[in-house]
Design a protein around this motif. Structure first.
Motif, PDB file in Angstrom:
ATOM      1  N   UNK A 163       0.843  -1.184   0.000  1.00  0.00           N
ATOM      2  CA  UNK A 163       0.000   0.000   0.000  1.00  0.00           C
ATOM      3  C   UNK A 163       0.881   1.238   0.000  1.00  0.00           C
ATOM      4  N   UNK A 164       0.284   2.359  -0.361  1.00  0.00           N
ATOM      5  CA  UNK A 164       0.963   3.654  -0.326  1.00  0.00           C
ATOM      6  C   UNK A 164       0.601   4.352   0.973  1.00  0.00           C
ATOM      7  N   UNK A 165       1.603   4.856   1.661  1.00  0.00           N
ATOM      8  CA  UNK A 165       1.389   5.548   2.934  1.00  0.00           C
ATOM      9  C   UNK A 165       1.910   6.979   2.845  1.00  0.00           C
ATOM     10  N   UNK A 166       1.371   7.822   3.723  1.00  0.00           N
ATOM     11  CA  UNK A 166       1.831   9.198   3.795  1.00  0.00           C
ATOM     12  C   UNK A 166       0.666  10.170   3.790  1.00  0.00           C
ATOM     13  N   UNK A 167       0.961  11.399   4.149  1.00  0.00           N
ATOM     14  CA  UNK A 167      -0.064  12.438   4.153  1.00  0.00           C
ATOM     15  C   UNK A 167      -0.386  12.844   2.727  1.00  0.00           C
ATOM     16  N   UNK A 168      -1.673  12.844   2.397  1.00  0.00           N
ATOM     17  CA  UNK A 168      -2.083  13.165   1.039  1.00  0.00           C
ATOM     18  C   UNK A 168      -2.249  14.672   0.861  1.00  0.00           C
TER      19      UNK A 168
ATOM     20  N   UNK B 192     -11.951   4.439   3.515  1.00  0.00           N
ATOM     21  CA  UNK B 192     -11.798   3.125   4.140  1.00  0.00           C
ATOM     22  C   UNK B 192     -10.335   2.715   4.267  1.00  0.00           C
ATOM     23  N   UNK B 193      -9.419   3.653   4.059  1.00  0.00           N
ATOM     24  CA  UNK B 193      -8.004   3.343   4.171  1.00  0.00           C
ATOM     25  C   UNK B 193      -7.359   3.090   2.822  1.00  0.00           C
ATOM     26  N   UNK B 194      -6.017   2.995   2.789  1.00  0.00           N
ATOM     27  CA  UNK B 194      -5.265   2.929   1.528  1.00  0.00           C
ATOM     28  C   UNK B 194      -5.371   1.608   0.783  1.00  0.00           C
ATOM     29  N   UNK B 195      -5.973   0.588   1.386  1.00  0.00           N
ATOM     30  CA  UNK B 195      -6.090  -0.694   0.686  1.00  0.00           C
ATOM     31  C   UNK B 195      -7.466  -0.884   0.059  1.00  0.00           C
ATOM     32  N   UNK B 196      -8.333   0.107   0.188  1.00  0.00           N
ATOM     33  CA  UNK B 196      -9.673   0.036  -0.390  1.00  0.00           C
ATOM     34  C   UNK B 196      -9.817   1.119  -1.456  1.00  0.00           C
ATOM     35  N   UNK B 197     -10.780   0.945  -2.347  1.00  0.00           N
ATOM     36  CA  UNK B 197     -10.966   1.893  -3.432  1.00  0.00           C
ATOM     37  C   UNK B 197     -11.294   3.287  -2.913  1.00  0.00           C
ATOM     38  N   UNK B 198     -10.820   4.307  -3.602  1.00  0.00           N
ATOM     39  CA  UNK B 198     -11.084   5.680  -3.159  1.00  0.00           C
ATOM     40  C   UNK B 198     -12.462   6.162  -3.581  1.00  0.00           C
TER      41      UNK B 198
ATOM     42  N   UNK C  97       8.962   8.343 -14.464  1.00  0.00           N
ATOM     43  CA  UNK C  97       9.581   9.372 -13.633  1.00  0.00           C
ATOM     44  C   UNK C  97       8.981   9.502 -12.248  1.00  0.00           C
ATOM     45  N   UNK C  98       7.776   8.972 -12.056  1.00  0.00           N
ATOM     46  CA  UNK C  98       7.177   8.990 -10.726  1.00  0.00           C
ATOM     47  C   UNK C  98       7.908   7.988  -9.826  1.00  0.00           C
ATOM     48  N   UNK C  99       7.931   8.258  -8.529  1.00  0.00           N
ATOM     49  CA  UNK C  99       8.643   7.397  -7.601  1.00  0.00           C
ATOM     50  C   UNK C  99       7.736   6.291  -7.061  1.00  0.00           C
ATOM     51  N   UNK C 100       8.320   5.132  -6.848  1.00  0.00           N
ATOM     52  CA  UNK C 100       7.587   4.035  -6.209  1.00  0.00           C
ATOM     53  C   UNK C 100       7.127   4.511  -4.825  1.00  0.00           C
ATOM     54  N   UNK C 101       5.890   4.217  -4.504  1.00  0.00           N
ATOM     55  CA  UNK C 101       5.299   4.683  -3.255  1.00  0.00           C
ATOM     56  C   UNK C 101       4.451   5.921  -3.430  1.00  0.00           C
ATOM     57  N   UNK C 102       4.339   6.408  -4.685  1.00  0.00           N
ATOM     58  CA  UNK C 102       3.574   7.617  -4.958  1.00  0.00           C
ATOM     59  C   UNK C 102       2.110   7.304  -5.248  1.00  0.00           C
ATOM     60  N   UNK C 103       1.266   8.279  -4.945  1.00  0.00           N
ATOM     61  CA  UNK C 103      -0.141   8.272  -5.358  1.00  0.00           C
ATOM     62  C   UNK C 103      -0.321   9.424  -6.334  1.00  0.00           C
TER      63      UNK C 103
ATOM     64  N   UNK D  54       1.485   3.607  -6.987  1.00  0.00           N
ATOM     65  CA  UNK D  54       2.602   2.865  -7.557  1.00  0.00           C
ATOM     66  C   UNK D  54       3.303   2.061  -6.472  1.00  0.00           C
ATOM     67  N   UNK D  55       3.217   0.748  -6.544  1.00  0.00           N
ATOM     68  CA  UNK D  55       3.737  -0.130  -5.489  1.00  0.00           C
ATOM     69  C   UNK D  55       5.112  -0.719  -5.811  1.00  0.00           C
ATOM     70  N   UNK D  56       5.470  -0.751  -7.082  1.00  0.00           N
ATOM     71  CA  UNK D  56       6.749  -1.365  -7.461  1.00  0.00           C
ATOM     72  C   UNK D  56       7.058  -0.970  -8.891  1.00  0.00           C
ATOM     73  N   UNK D  57       8.319  -1.076  -9.274  1.00  0.00           N
ATOM     74  CA  UNK D  57       8.763  -0.884 -10.661  1.00  0.00           C
ATOM     75  C   UNK D  57       9.922  -1.849 -10.888  1.00  0.00           C
TER      76      UNK D  57
END
Length: 332
Positions: A188-193, A207-213, A289-295, A328-331
């Motif tokens: 999952x992606x974590x951090x302040x949005x 419902x948290x970062x593992x559920x649909x927005x 160019x986006x970093x892994x862990x990004x939303x 983005x969870x992995x590359x």
């Protein structure tokens, strides 16, 4: 988001290791005991007759020798030809390898991952579009190792074989893999949005970062140019052109806010290449160019989406602007 379909499914068959993806394996979890239409293995030798010499440097192709043929196993068989170190791959991990694939009946080389212009192949072993023979063969692999494994028909292409590759329904494939890396993707992606920029859809993960927005599309007219906003900046490596990314994503139509595709709804992350023309242009242009862990929030007009023809299966017209939220969870 592939150009020709709204749901990310099996990767296209090519003359690389990705031919092993999305081939409808008939094997059970162990790779044996195939269901309807299974073809029995032709009696033959196992991996003890296969050897490989040369350094495991990911540059030099090993010299693979078959002491006898055919090589045929009823189940996926594995053998470590050179030891590695570090974590042993599980189905939660991604493994990066260079491989050579052989027809075990004849010993013929079918595909050479060391050929000029080829790069290291990566596979997330939990992907549903990988045949079981590939997943099972790479389980337990460690960085720096050289492993050999068999893929019998029941864990590979089944009784129909693969005529394009010259594989009959009775042929066992033999894979020799040099392991470049084993790592565990984010779940999952974590951090302040960050706040959504003015004029773009609002995004909430109630419902948290593992559920649909929940995505709220403005009542205003859709942008005529592709827009993007990084809602959470990841701390991982930047996605490179041609890499495959593992992602959770949610896709809507600006016109009415209807959801046409969502990996979150399906309950599983998806994998797809970016920057190589295999997804809609809007994804190629924004995700490299986006970093892994990004939303990332994307707003994509027709010219960078499905064009004037739209996508009838997804009920996308030729004038529809698309909205995506991508984690983005992995590359690899």
């Amino acid at each position: 988001m592939r150009r020709n379909r709204p749901v990310l499914a099996a990767v296209a068959a090519t003359l690389s290791l990705t031919v092993l993806a999305g081939c409808g394996s008939t094997a059970n979890e162990s790779g044996a005991g195939a269901t309807t239409g299974a073809t029995a293995a032709v009696p033959g030798a196992g991996l003890d007759v296969v050897s490989a010499t040369g350094p495991v440097d990911l540059k030099t192709a090993p010299k693979v020798t078959f002491a006898k043929t055919p090589v045929s196993t009823a189940e996926v068989a594995r053998r470590v030809l050179a030891p590695g170190a570090g974590q042993a791959a599980t189905k939660q991990d991604t493994v990066r390898v260079r491989v050579q694939i052989f027809n075990g009946t004849t010993g013929k080389l079918l595909d050479d991952g060391f050929a000029q212009g080829r790069s290291v192949d990566g596979f997330r072993l939990g992907r549903p579009d990988l045949i079981k023979g590939l997943t099972e063969g790479l389980l337990g692999a460690q960085k720096g190792a050289r492993v050999a494994f068999t893929i019998p028909p029941a864990a590979g292409f089944g009784p129909q074989g693969n005529a394009q590759l010259g594989i009959k329904g009775t042929d066992t494939m033999v894979v020799v893999a040099d392991v470049a890396d084993v790592h565990t993707p984010l779940t999952q992606v974590d951090g302040a949005q960050a706040a959504t920029p003015a004029g773009l859809p609002a995004v909430e993960f109630k419902a948290g970062p593992t559920k649909e927005p929940t995505v709220t599309v403005p009542k205003s007219a859709a942008p005529t140019e592709t827009k993007q906003a990084t809602l959470i900046e990841g701390k991982g490596a930047a996605v490179q052109k041609g890499q495959t990314i593992t992602a959770q994503y949610h896709g809507l139509i600006w016109r009415d806010g209807s959801v046409f595709d969502s990996s979150w709804k399906r309950g599983a992350a998806a994998d797809f290449p970016v920057g190589s023309g295999q997804v809609i242009p809007g994804w190629d242009k924004t995700l490299v160019g986006k970093k892994v862990g990004s939303r990332v929030l994307l707003v994509i007009p027709p010219k960078d989406g499905y064009g004037s023809s739209g996508n009838a299966q997804a009920k996308i017209t030729g004038t529809d602007t698309l909205v995506f939220v991508v984690d983005i969870l992995d590359a690899y």
